[in-house]
Structure formats: structure tokens, C-alpha cells
Design an enzyme around this catalytic site. Structure first.
Site, PDB file in Angstrom:
ATOM      1  CG  PHE A  61      -2.120  -0.878   1.085  1.00 60.19           C
ATOM      2  CD1 PHE A  61      -3.213  -0.478   0.340  1.00 60.19           C
ATOM      3  CD2 PHE A  61      -2.156  -2.124   1.703  1.00 60.19           C
ATOM      4  CE1 PHE A  61      -4.323  -1.297   0.200  1.00 60.19           C
ATOM      5  CE2 PHE A  61      -3.256  -2.953   1.577  1.00 60.19           C
ATOM      6  CZ  PHE A  61      -4.341  -2.531   0.817  1.00 60.19           C
ATOM      7  CB  ALA A 114       1.892  -3.714   7.910  1.00 60.27           C
ATOM      8  CB  CYS A 171       6.569  -6.697   1.459  1.00 63.29           C
ATOM      9  SG  CYS A 171       8.348  -6.922   1.734  1.00 63.29           S
ATOM     10  CE  LYS A 172       0.591  -8.992   5.818  1.00 62.27           C
ATOM     11  NZ  LYS A 172      -0.066  -9.386   7.096  1.00 62.27           N
ATOM     12  CG  LEU A 173       1.620  -0.131   4.697  1.00 55.86           C
ATOM     13  CD1 LEU A 173       0.770  -1.320   5.094  1.00 55.86           C
ATOM     14  CD2 LEU A 173       1.789   0.836   5.868  1.00 55.86           C
TER      15      LEU A 173
END
Length: 301
Positions: free
Chosen positions: A240, A264, A268-270
Site C-alpha cells: 500500500f 506491516a 511488505c504489505k506497505l
């Protein structure tokens, strides 16, 4: 930059107050930062998820969600089966009552009244929901995603202000990965004939959204399954660009609702340079203020 005290005057706008919060401290500053991030999300034409956990609909947040859809501030909603059920309760005109947490719960049970902290809802509300849903469930044939099923529900809701109806009219996907973990799930188990819900197709669709060639944002209310379902979709994409989390939980207990957005990034979600902030605040306070800010600063997206 110095910390400055807000100069409160008669007639001040919520947006002006949140701008002043940006030069204060603690969670007022975080809420001010969240407002700026949300504004940039909308103005950059990002695809924005709103994840909604907790009893937000019984707490009176339904028109906030509906307004965010109508004004184009969010592109998709991810929520719980419970919030869906309570939205149907509201949409059928039954509603929830202001109650108290200082009551005899055994006495409430004898009167067929259910308590959600300081909100009451009568058992007859769920009987009406069963009557409403049973006809829809029995009439559907085939395999649906949760958002396709909820579009079918939304098409049949008489209340124009319902976020389920708005989502159906605008084809805004409302993902409900815990649909079966709710009263609606019980009714679907009892009344379905040839209806099947394909939760895996939900996963495929939300991953598709994450691969769009546009910036991606998320507003996380609470945590739980809606938060994880949305953030994990980014494991296969780039992460994101924007994220705002509103929670009352803290990270040291190891639960997802308290996990920080910085954590997060380790998954690697952000993206490493994502603009993100966690606001430690009751969402029934913070979410309406953020919506009011966006209305003033962004108008209709």
C-alpha cells in the site's frame, strides 16, 4: 516546528480543528496526520479500502460508511458478518436502542433484549432479518462471491441510505470474509438450496484490485479478519502507498488489532515509503471526524 495550542473559535470547522491538531501532540497529532493522509489518498485517485471490524453499525456509523461510498472516498469495503447483519437491522427500520452497560443482563435476556455494551437490540430484530434474508437465499441459485451475494441483498433493501444498497447500485465490492461467522451465516446454512459462497474467489478478486496501475490506500478500523484479509492481499503485489489505522489495542500483546503499520512494512504489505499513521482512539470518534474532513477538503471525489 513548535507545539502550538489550537485556537478554538465559535463556528470552527472539523477540518480546521484537525489541521490544528497536526501541531499538537500524542493522538491529536496522529489524527491530524491521518486526515492529511486520507485527503491525499482521495485527491491522488487512489483505490481505497475501508476495513471495518467491531460493532460499528450498532454504534451508529452506518451513514458514515454510506457517505464515504456516495462521495467516492472509498472504493471497497471489507467488514464482518455481524456488521452486515446490523446494517440489515437498520435498513429494515428496526434499529438499535440507546442502552446502558450497568444493567442486569439476565433480566435483559428474559425480555428478549440483546446488549452490545451500551446499545440494546431486541430479539425480534433478528427474526425480521431472518424473514428478509430467507426469501433471498432460497431464490438464489449458483456460486457467488460474498460481494456478489451482498449486491443481491442490497438490491432488495428498501432504504436508499443503506450502504448495502449504495454498494449494489454502484457495484462497489463489499467483501465479507466472515459472512458465515454471523447470524446471516446461520440463515444461509438453514435456507440455502443451490446457493454456494466461494470465499476463494473473493481472495482472487481482492488480489486483482491490488495489481491495479494506480496508488493503493487503506483505512483500517479496528483489526481482526477485515484488516488481515485486506493487508495480506498485498503480499503478492507491491504494498500500500497509504494507510491509516484507528485502534484502541496496543502492539505488545501480539494481536493483529494492535499490530502497527510499521510492522506491516516488514511483511511488505506497505511500501517502505508509504505514508502511514496509527491513531489510538475510539473509532466512533475518529471516523466521523475524518469523514467530515474529507467532505470539506475533497467534496465529491
Amino acid at each position: 516546528m513548535r507545539v502550538t495550542s489550537p485556537e478554538i473559535q465559535r463556528g470552527i470547522k472539523v477540518s480546521e480543528l484537525l489541521d490544528m491538531f497536526g501541531s499538537t501532540a500524542f493522538n491529536a497529532r496522529r489524527l491530524g496526520e491521518a486526515a492529511k493522509i486520507c485527503e491525499e489518498m482521495v485527491k491522488s485517485d487512489s483505490f481505497v479500502f475501508l476495513t471495518l471490524a467491531g460493532a460499528m453499525i450498532p454504534a451508529g456509523m452506518r451513514k458514515i460508511v454510506a457517505g464515504m461510498m456516495q462521495n467516492g472516498f472509498i472504493s471497497s469495503l471489507v467488514t464482518t458478518g455481524a456488521n452486515i447483519v446490523h446494517e440489515i437491522v437498520e435498513s429494515l427500520g428496526i434499529g438499535h436502542e440507546i442502552g446502558s452497560c450497568y444493567v442486569d443482563d439476565t433480566a435483559l435476556a428474559e425480555e428478549s433484549i440483546n446488549r452490545i455494551y451500551d446499545v440494546f437490540v431486541g430479539q425480534e430484530a433478528f427474526e425480521r432479518v431472518e424473514e428478509f434474508l430467507s426469501g433471498i437465499i432460497e431464490g438464489l441459485d449458483g456460486i457467488y462471491t460474498t460481494y456478489e451475494f451482498l449486491w443481491e441483498v442490497g438490491k432488495r433493501i428498501p432504504d436508499e441510505r443503506s450502504f448495502l444498497r449504495i454498494a449494489a447500485e454502484r457495484e462497489i465490492p463489499v467483501f465479507c470474509p466472515t459472512l458465515h461467522d454471523s447470524i446471516a451465516g446461520l440463515h444461509m446454512t438453514i435456507y440455502r438450496k443451490n446457493l454456494q459462497i466461494d470465499f476463494f474467489r473473493d481472495v482472487s478478486r481482492i488480489i486483482d484490485f491490488c495489481f491495479q496501475k494506480r496508488k493503493m490506500g487503506v483505512i483500517v478500523v479496528g483489526g481482526g479478519v477485515p484488516k488481515n484479509f485486506t493487508l495480506q492481499a498485498m503480499l503478492l503485489a507491491e504494498g500500500f502507498d497509504y494507510a491509516v489505522q484507528i485502534t484502541t489495542d496496543s502492539p505488545q500483546w501480539g494481536g493483529l488489532s494492535g499490530a502497527t503499520l510499521e510492522e506491516a512494512k516488514s511483511w511488505c504489505k506497505l511500501k517502505p515509503d508509504a505514508k502511514a499513521v496509527t491513531v489510538y482512539c475510539d473509532a466512533t470518534i475518529a471516523l466521523p471526524m475524518l469523514y467530515a474532513y474529507l467532505l470539506d477538503r475533497c467534496g465529491e471525489s
